[in-house]
Write a protein that holds these residues in place. Structure first.
Motif, mmCIF file in Angstrom:
data_model
loop_
_atom_site.group_PDB
_atom_site.id
_atom_site.type_symbol
_atom_site.label_atom_id
_atom_site.label_comp_id
_atom_site.label_asym_id
_atom_site.label_seq_id
_atom_site.Cartn_x
_atom_site.Cartn_y
_atom_site.Cartn_z
ATOM 1 N N GLU A 61 0.837 -1.207 0.000
ATOM 2 C CA GLU A 61 0.000 0.000 0.000
ATOM 3 C C GLU A 61 0.867 1.251 0.000
ATOM 4 O O GLU A 61 0.522 2.269 -0.613
ATOM 5 C CB GLU A 61 -0.925 0.026 1.225
ATOM 6 N N PHE A 64 1.920 2.203 -3.463
ATOM 7 C CA PHE A 64 0.815 2.824 -4.189
ATOM 8 C C PHE A 64 0.655 4.279 -3.756
ATOM 9 O O PHE A 64 0.450 5.171 -4.589
ATOM 10 C CB PHE A 64 -0.478 2.052 -3.925
ATOM 11 N N VAL A 128 -7.518 -0.443 -0.605
ATOM 12 C CA VAL A 128 -6.702 -0.435 -1.820
ATOM 13 C C VAL A 128 -6.764 -1.799 -2.492
ATOM 14 O O VAL A 128 -6.662 -2.833 -1.830
ATOM 15 C CB VAL A 128 -5.231 -0.080 -1.503
ATOM 16 N N ASN A 129 -6.943 -1.788 -3.803
ATOM 17 C CA ASN A 129 -6.931 -3.025 -4.580
ATOM 18 C C ASN A 129 -5.484 -3.388 -4.883
ATOM 19 O O ASN A 129 -4.874 -2.847 -5.804
ATOM 20 C CB ASN A 129 -7.718 -2.832 -5.881
ATOM 21 N N LYS A 136 -4.508 -2.047 -13.463
ATOM 22 C CA LYS A 136 -5.104 -1.847 -12.146
ATOM 23 C C LYS A 136 -4.249 -0.927 -11.285
ATOM 24 O O LYS A 136 -4.773 -0.114 -10.519
ATOM 25 C CB LYS A 136 -5.321 -3.198 -11.461
ATOM 26 N N GLU A 140 -5.512 2.660 -9.666
ATOM 27 C CA GLU A 140 -5.443 2.935 -8.230
ATOM 28 C C GLU A 140 -4.604 4.181 -7.939
ATOM 29 O O GLU A 140 -4.949 4.997 -7.083
ATOM 30 C CB GLU A 140 -4.865 1.737 -7.478
ATOM 31 N N ARG A 143 -6.627 7.183 -8.722
ATOM 32 C CA ARG A 143 -7.671 7.384 -7.706
ATOM 33 C C ARG A 143 -7.097 7.980 -6.422
ATOM 34 O O ARG A 143 -7.652 8.920 -5.852
ATOM 35 C CB ARG A 143 -8.352 6.045 -7.402
ATOM 36 N N LEU A 144 -5.950 7.437 -5.988
ATOM 37 C CA LEU A 144 -5.328 7.937 -4.770
ATOM 38 C C LEU A 144 -4.795 9.355 -4.966
ATOM 39 O O LEU A 144 -4.877 10.191 -4.059
ATOM 40 C CB LEU A 144 -4.202 6.998 -4.333
#
Length: 281
Positions: A61, A64, A128-129, A136, A140, A143-144
């Protein structure tokens, strides 16, 4: 994605004890409006936009978040812990959560919500994916970035990622045995590496152990490689099949840099394909 494992329930008594220590640490660090870094509320001193403080459960995470533009990132679970759901939070973890703007976690880490609640945090809890599939990852990160208000940094990282991913993919595909896309069997959480290699996936397995029926079925498909999950390996997946097994690492290092994950996977795949090609010859 990461392994779904048995989750050890966290003791409420232990969390309550840790909470007392954590809150003592938090309340002893200055007034409630501005901390020592100058971050207070939504803006820092002088009215400039503040940097979000992000707490993440693991380095995955964390990578990301860093890719999305977060600079102040605190990782709770040490990299040495392969099964994050089994980690017991410490008082310092609760203190970090209490001062966070965002807490990032994965669905197989249900204690994250308990940590946030126990610490009395007003942080936004973000699921979180965790999947290293290129499309993907980029979704993400975007989006973040929008969530953190760091869209420009996220876009810059994505452009760099596209360039590096393309370079690694091209390098790996140039090593195809006999110049043909190799047939592979992939663990369900390493499918992204098959895509990186341009391989032909003839079967998948996991996260549960391979049954005798699955073993026979997958072996009959004559894969060249088995792409195993290094974080939850159960040993040789298809013994006596002749397939070379490659351990794929999903988690980034403590530098929270996601790109080496692809470089390292590419290097392992290229090496395994070279050996497969030599065997075939």
């Amino acid at each position: 994605m990461a392994p779904r494992t048995r989750v050890r329930s966290t003791s409420l008594l232990a969390l309550s004890t840790a909470l007392g220590l954590a809150l003592a640490l938090v309340t002893g660090c200055g007034d409630s409006d501005t901390d020592e870094s100058g971050r207070g509320g939504d803006t820092a001193k002088g009215g400039a936009p503040s940097r979000p403080t992000v707490v993440v459960t693991t380095t995955w995470e964390g990578a990301f978040a860093k890719a999305a533009g977060a600079q102040d990132v605190k990782v709770i679970v040490p990299q040495s812990v392969h099964h994050a759901p089994d980690y017991d939070p410490k008082p310092s973890d609760l203190a970090a959560v209490a001062g966070a703007d965002f807490v990032l976690y994965a669905p197989f880490e249900p204690y994250a919500a308990k940590i946030k609640e126990a610490a009395g945090s007003k942080a936004e809890l973000v699921e979180v994916n965790l999947d290293n599939d290129a499309d993907k990852v980029k979704a993400e990160v975007a989006r973040l970035g929008a969530l953190f208000g760091t869209q420009a940094a996220a876009a810059k990282w994505t452009a760099d990622f596209d360039a590096e991913y393309g370079r690694v993919a091209k390098d790996v595909r140039a090593a195809w045995p006999g110049g043909k896309s190799p047939a592979v069997v992939s663990q369900v959480f390493t499918a992204w590496s098959a895509k990186l290699a341009g391989a032909t996936t003839v079967g998948t397995y996991g996260p549960e152990a391979v049954t005798p029926a699955q073993l026979a079925d997958l072996s009959a498909k004559k894969p060249v490689l088995v792409l195993d999950n290094a974080h939850m390996s159960t040993g040789t997946v298809l013994p006596d099949s002749g397939a070379r097994q490659v351990g794929i690492v999903n988690y980034p290092g403590n530098d929270l840099d996601l790109l080496p994950v692809y470089r390292n996977a590419g290097a392992e795949l290229k090496k395994a394909m070279g050996k497969a090609g030599g065997s075939a010859g």
